[in-house]
Design a protein around this motif. Sequence first.
Motif, mmCIF file in Angstrom:
data_model
loop_
_atom_site.group_PDB
_atom_site.id
_atom_site.type_symbol
_atom_site.label_atom_id
_atom_site.label_comp_id
_atom_site.label_asym_id
_atom_site.label_seq_id
_atom_site.Cartn_x
_atom_site.Cartn_y
_atom_site.Cartn_z
ATOM 1 N N LEU A 214 0.676 -1.042 -0.079
ATOM 2 C CA LEU A 214 -0.137 -0.162 -0.139
ATOM 3 C C LEU A 214 0.688 1.155 -0.023
ATOM 4 O O LEU A 214 1.998 1.341 0.612
ATOM 5 C CB LEU A 214 -0.908 -0.107 1.299
ATOM 6 C CG LEU A 214 -1.702 -1.379 1.348
ATOM 7 C CD1 LEU A 214 -2.682 -1.007 2.982
ATOM 8 C CD2 LEU A 214 -2.904 -1.155 0.380
ATOM 9 N N LEU A 216 2.209 4.767 0.971
ATOM 10 C CA LEU A 216 2.526 5.517 2.166
ATOM 11 C C LEU A 216 1.252 6.265 2.841
ATOM 12 O O LEU A 216 0.991 6.347 4.015
ATOM 13 C CB LEU A 216 3.824 6.368 2.312
ATOM 14 C CG LEU A 216 4.393 7.042 3.832
ATOM 15 C CD1 LEU A 216 4.567 5.925 4.487
ATOM 16 C CD2 LEU A 216 5.226 7.736 3.499
ATOM 17 N N ARG A 222 -5.204 5.368 6.604
ATOM 18 C CA ARG A 222 -6.182 4.380 6.772
ATOM 19 C C ARG A 222 -5.730 3.386 8.061
ATOM 20 O O ARG A 222 -6.586 3.065 9.090
ATOM 21 C CB ARG A 222 -6.432 3.454 5.678
ATOM 22 C CG ARG A 222 -7.685 2.398 6.009
ATOM 23 C CD ARG A 222 -7.982 1.931 4.624
ATOM 24 N NE ARG A 222 -8.327 2.556 3.399
ATOM 25 C CZ ARG A 222 -7.842 2.202 2.216
ATOM 26 N NH1 ARG A 222 -7.279 0.970 1.914
ATOM 27 N NH2 ARG A 222 -8.146 2.782 1.122
ATOM 28 N N HIS A 223 -4.612 3.401 8.220
ATOM 29 C CA HIS A 223 -4.043 2.244 9.179
ATOM 30 C C HIS A 223 -3.365 2.775 10.579
ATOM 31 O O HIS A 223 -3.491 2.101 11.550
ATOM 32 C CB HIS A 223 -2.955 1.198 8.653
ATOM 33 C CG HIS A 223 -3.532 0.214 7.528
ATOM 34 N ND1 HIS A 223 -3.873 -1.012 7.833
ATOM 35 C CD2 HIS A 223 -4.126 0.548 6.138
ATOM 36 C CE1 HIS A 223 -4.772 -1.480 6.876
ATOM 37 N NE2 HIS A 223 -4.394 -0.625 5.763
ATOM 38 N N ARG A 226 -5.808 6.378 13.168
ATOM 39 C CA ARG A 226 -6.831 6.075 14.280
ATOM 40 C C ARG A 226 -6.290 5.863 15.705
ATOM 41 O O ARG A 226 -6.669 6.165 16.739
ATOM 42 C CB ARG A 226 -8.054 5.180 13.862
ATOM 43 C CG ARG A 226 -8.986 6.002 12.975
ATOM 44 C CD ARG A 226 -10.440 5.256 13.392
ATOM 45 N NE ARG A 226 -10.923 4.501 12.448
ATOM 46 C CZ ARG A 226 -12.008 3.704 12.630
ATOM 47 N NH1 ARG A 226 -12.946 4.089 13.626
ATOM 48 N NH2 ARG A 226 -12.346 2.901 11.720
ATOM 49 N N PRO A 227 -5.338 4.546 15.741
ATOM 50 C CA PRO A 227 -4.698 4.146 16.938
ATOM 51 C C PRO A 227 -3.938 5.389 17.571
ATOM 52 O O PRO A 227 -3.847 5.703 18.510
ATOM 53 C CB PRO A 227 -4.051 2.974 16.605
ATOM 54 C CG PRO A 227 -3.945 2.798 15.094
ATOM 55 C CD PRO A 227 -5.046 3.674 14.496
ATOM 56 N N ASN C 84 6.449 -1.298 -4.207
ATOM 57 C CA ASN C 84 4.841 -1.321 -3.775
ATOM 58 C C ASN C 84 4.324 -2.062 -5.131
ATOM 59 O O ASN C 84 3.062 -2.443 -4.901
ATOM 60 C CB ASN C 84 4.208 0.052 -3.533
ATOM 61 C CG ASN C 84 4.610 0.337 -2.332
ATOM 62 O OD1 ASN C 84 4.953 -0.443 -1.394
ATOM 63 N ND2 ASN C 84 4.585 1.671 -2.014
ATOM 64 N N THR C 103 -4.954 -5.055 11.177
ATOM 65 C CA THR C 103 -5.319 -3.732 11.697
ATOM 66 C C THR C 103 -6.557 -3.845 12.643
ATOM 67 O O THR C 103 -7.598 -4.231 12.271
ATOM 68 C CB THR C 103 -5.669 -2.780 10.606
ATOM 69 O OG1 THR C 103 -4.230 -2.792 9.865
ATOM 70 C CG2 THR C 103 -5.422 -1.268 11.280
ATOM 71 N N HIS C 105 -8.599 -1.690 14.003
ATOM 72 C CA HIS C 105 -9.939 -1.069 14.013
ATOM 73 C C HIS C 105 -10.364 -1.111 12.477
ATOM 74 O O HIS C 105 -11.242 -0.293 12.142
ATOM 75 C CB HIS C 105 -9.420 0.442 14.289
ATOM 76 C CG HIS C 105 -8.348 1.088 13.539
ATOM 77 N ND1 HIS C 105 -7.043 1.081 13.679
ATOM 78 C CD2 HIS C 105 -8.717 1.816 12.092
ATOM 79 C CE1 HIS C 105 -6.245 1.647 12.831
ATOM 80 N NE2 HIS C 105 -7.049 2.133 11.873
ATOM 81 N N LEU C 106 -9.892 -1.893 11.657
ATOM 82 C CA LEU C 106 -10.628 -2.010 10.359
ATOM 83 C C LEU C 106 -11.189 -3.185 10.098
ATOM 84 O O LEU C 106 -10.741 -4.144 10.480
ATOM 85 C CB LEU C 106 -9.556 -1.638 9.194
ATOM 86 C CG LEU C 106 -8.795 -0.620 9.026
ATOM 87 C CD1 LEU C 106 -7.843 -0.414 7.800
ATOM 88 C CD2 LEU C 106 -9.771 0.501 8.734
ATOM 89 N N CYS C 118 -5.970 -1.593 -4.751
ATOM 90 C CA CYS C 118 -4.698 -0.794 -4.781
ATOM 91 C C CYS C 118 -3.908 -1.428 -5.978
ATOM 92 O O CYS C 118 -3.279 -0.725 -6.945
ATOM 93 C CB CYS C 118 -3.552 -0.834 -3.407
ATOM 94 S SG CYS C 118 -2.118 -0.558 -3.577
ATOM 95 N N HIS C 119 -4.190 -2.607 -6.050
ATOM 96 C CA HIS C 119 -3.048 -3.336 -7.260
ATOM 97 C C HIS C 119 -3.858 -3.885 -8.498
ATOM 98 O O HIS C 119 -3.057 -3.899 -9.329
ATOM 99 C CB HIS C 119 -2.472 -4.662 -6.410
ATOM 100 C CG HIS C 119 -1.440 -4.428 -5.414
ATOM 101 N ND1 HIS C 119 -0.311 -3.793 -5.669
ATOM 102 C CD2 HIS C 119 -1.533 -4.587 -3.897
ATOM 103 C CE1 HIS C 119 0.430 -3.628 -4.560
ATOM 104 N NE2 HIS C 119 -0.274 -4.278 -3.609
#
Lengths: 308, 281, 349
Positions: A214, A216, A222-223, A226-227, C84, C103, C105-106, C118-119
Motif C-alpha cells: 500500500l 505510504l 487508513r491504518h 486512528r490508533p 509497492n 489492523t 480498527h478496520l 490498490c493493485h
Amino acid sequence: MLRYFLTRLAGAIPTLFIIVTIAFFLIRAAPGGPFDQEQTLPPEIMANLQRAYGLDQPIWAQYGRYLGALAHGDFGPSFKYKDFSVTELIGQGFPVTLELGSIAMALALILGIPIGTFAALHHNSAADYATMSLAVVGIAIPTFVVLPFLGLLFGIYWHWLPVAGWEPGSIRHLVLPVAALALPPLSVIARLTRANMLEVLHSQFIRTAVAKGLPLHTVILRHAMRPALLPVASYLAPAVASIMTGSLVVESIAGLPGIGRYMVQGALNRDYTLVLGMVIIYSTLLILMGLAVDLLYAWLDPRVKLER
Amino acid sequence: MSGLLDDAARRLRSNPGAMCAMFVVAGLVALALFGPWFNPNGSETLDWLHVASQPALQSAHWFGTDRLGRDLFARTLEGTRVSLAVGAVASAVSLAVGIAYGAVAGYVGGRTDHVMMRVIEILSGLPLIFFVIFLTVIFGRSEYLLFLSIGAVGWLTMARIVRGQTLSIRRREFIEAAVASGAGTARIIVKHVIPNVIGPVVVYATLTVPQIIMFESFLSFLGLGIQEPHASLGTLIAEGAGEMEAAPWILLVPGGFLAVLLLALNIFGDGLRDALDVKER
Amino acid sequence: MAPVLSIEDLTVSFSQPDRSIFAVRQVSLAVAARECVAIVGESGSGKTQIFMAAMGLLAGNAAAQGSVRFEGSETLGAPAPRLNRIRGSKLTMVFQDPMTSLTPHLKIGIQLAEVLVCHAGKSWSEARIDARRMLERVRVPDPARRLNQYPHELSGGLRQRVTIGMSLLCEPLLVIADEPTTALDVTVQAQIIDLLRAMREEVGMALVLISHDLGVVAGLADRILVMYAGRIVESADSAELFRDPRHPYTAALLKCIPSLSGPRLERLPTLPGQPPQPSDLLDGCAFAPRCPRAAERCRVERPLLRDAGDAIDGGPDGTDNGGNAIENRSSAIENGGARRVACHFPLSP
C-alpha cells in the motif's frame, strides 16, 4: 450508541445541578455584598436596593427563585452593569467567545496533527527537532506573554494586524487572538501525535500494511491514524479547558467582548449573578465536551463500542 | 532506590538541553537574588527625570524605566523574586497536601481510596481559574487566597503519584512488621510510608514549579493575584501590555524574563522526566 | 527456467550504538516457480530477516548487502514505488501472529479489498465480492458476515486463514509464510498446513515456509534449508533430509521431534547450550561449541557450504570432490536441488 449518549447525558444533569447549588449558596454565604464597593448609601436606599434585587428574602426563597428563573434561561440581573441582565450579557458575549474558541480548537487540531505526523515520519531529522523545539516553546510560554509579543511584532512594528478591538464579522481582529489561544493546545497535540505515531508505526499491523504494497499515505491515513489519535482524543477535554482559561486572557488583552472578559470583570467587581451565570455556562460546556470526547473515543476504537 | 536515582542522574547529565536549562534557571535565580547589589537603583524609587525612558547601557537605567520612572531592571528582579518565592511556597503547600492525601488514600485503600480518587478525578477536569475567580468574588482579592489557590494547582498530580508509590510499598515487609507490632494506621503512614515515598515524589514536585509560577503570573496579570505596590512578573507584564505602543520595553523585559524562566524550567523538567522514566522515548 | 526469487550473498546487519549485529551472513538461495522451500532454524538464526530484506521491510537501523532478485529485478534498495508494485500482489507475506498483524480498527472486508483496489484497480464493490470469494476459498464459514467483522471477533485460526487469503488475492508468484502456525493451537496448526497445501495446488504459487519446527514443514516442503547463526548449514530435498541428515545440527533437530512411533522416551532430547549471539564474531564453525563431533579444526576454520554428494568428508582445501568451491555465487542458484552441507565432518549416509 444513542442510548449510551442519552444515559451519559442523564448522568451529567445531576452534576450540573450540584454545581449550581453549591455555587449559589457559597456566593450568598460570602461576607460582604455586591454593593459594598459603592460609596456608603443611606440605609433606606440600601434596603430598597436589597428589595429590588430580592436580597431581603430568606435564602431558600432566593434559591427557589433563581432556579425557577434559570429554567427559563434567566440568569438574573447583573449587579454591576445595571442596564443589562446577565442573560443579555451572555447572549452578547457567548457567540464571540464561541467563535474565538472553536476556531482556535480547530486550528490546533488541523495544524497539530499533521505537524506531529510529519515529525514522526522524519524522526530524528532536523525538521523533527525544529518542530518539537517550537512545541516546547508553545507549551512553556503563557498566553498572556505570547499575545502581547505577537501584537508588538505584527501590530506595532509591522503594522499588519490590529492589536486590539473587535468588529463583528472582522477576521483581521481575530488573527492574533486566535493564534495566541491556539498555540498551547497545538503544541501539545503535535507532541502527542508525534509520540503516538512513532509507536504505532512500529506495530506489526503497519508492517503488514507496508508488506501489502500500500502507498505510504494509505498506510498512514487508513491504518496508522486512528490508533495514533486515541491519546489525542483523551486530551480534547483538557484542551477545551485550556482554551477556556486562555480566552479570559486573550479577550481581556485584545478587548474582545466575549464572556471571558465578563468573567474577569465580574470577579474584579464582585458581580455575583454574572459570575454565577458564567460558572454555569462554563461547567455546562465542559460537561458536554466530556460527553463528546467519550463518544469520539467509542468511534475511534471499535473494541470499546462493542463492549457497551 | 538510590541506584535508581543515580541512574537517572547519569541520564540527566548526558542531556545537553536539560543541563543547559538547569544552568539558565540557576542563573536567573542568582540574578534575582543578588542582582540588586549590582544595580544602583531601587525598585520603589521614582526617578522623575527618566520617566518611561528606553533601555540603554550607558544610562543609569539599563533596562529603562516604567511610566512612573521606576527602574525596570530592579522591578523585574523583584518580580522574579516574588514569582520564585510564591512558586516555592505554593509547591511546598501542594507537596504537603498531596503527600498527605495520597499516602492516606494509597495506604487505607478500599472504599476510602476509591472515593478519594473520584474526588481527584472530578477536580482534575475543572479549570482551576474558575474556582479562583469564584473564590475571589466571594472573599475579595487577597494574597492569602492567592497562596491557597496556587497551592491547589499542584496537589492533584502529587496526590496521584504519592498514592501510586504508596500502593507499591504497601506490601513490603517493613510495613507488615509495623502492623504486626501494633502500630496505628496514622503512625504507620507518618513514620513508615511517607519517608519511603518521598524520594521520587520530591523530584516530581520540581516539575510542578513551572505550572505554579505560570498560574501565579496568570492571576497577577488579570489583577486577581499580587496587588500593588508589590510586583510579580505577571503584574509587570500587565503594565507592559498597556504601554505597548509607546514603551514596548516595559512589556519586553519582564515578559522576556518570564518566558525564559518558564522555558528553561520546562525543558529541565522534561529532561528530568525522561531521565526518571525509562519507558519514555 | 529462471527462479522466481534468487538471493545472492545476502548479509543483513543491524547497527547499534556500540556494535554491529549480523543477523544474516552471506546467504545465497533460489526459489523456483511452484516450488515449496522451507527455511528452518532456531530464533535468531536469521531466517526471517532474509525475507524482511527481500521485501524491503527491514528496520531503520538495518543494512543489507548483496543481491535479491524477484523475477529478475533487484529489490534490495529499490525505491518504494517500485517495491509497492510487487509486494502485496506478486510477492506476498503471511506473518506469524494474526492478532497483531491485522489492523484492529478496520473491518476484515476493508483489509482484504484494499489489496485489490490498490493493485488490481478494482472498485470497492468489485473488490468486496472478490474478497468474499477468497474467504470461501480459504474455507472461512459464513464469509459475508465475516467481512463486516473486526479482527478481534475472529478466532486465531480464522484470522490466519484471512491473512493467507489476503496474500493470495492477486495471484502471487511467491508467498512467504513466516512461522504461520507458531501462534496457533496445535489442532489448528494442522488445518493451516492443509490449507497451505490446498492453496498451492489451486493457485500454483511458489511458497517459502519459515519455521523453527521441522515437523511442521515435513508434509509441505519440496526442499529444506537449515540455518544456524545466520548461515545456511545444510540444504537438501525434503525426503532426503529427513532420511539422511548430514549436518550434526540437522540430526539433533530431527531427534527433537517427538514421534508417535518408536520407543517412548522419558525426556525429550534437547540440544545443550545456546546458539551464539548475533553480535558475536565467530571463528570457525558456529555450531562447534554444541556439536558432539567437533574437533580442533572446527573451532578454527569455518566450514564452507559445499556439495555433499556421497563424500563422507569434504576435502581439506574447502572444495567438494570435484574441486569446486561453491559457497556463494551462481552455482547455488543453478543447482537448486543439490545436496549441500557446511561441515568438516558431515554425518555419513
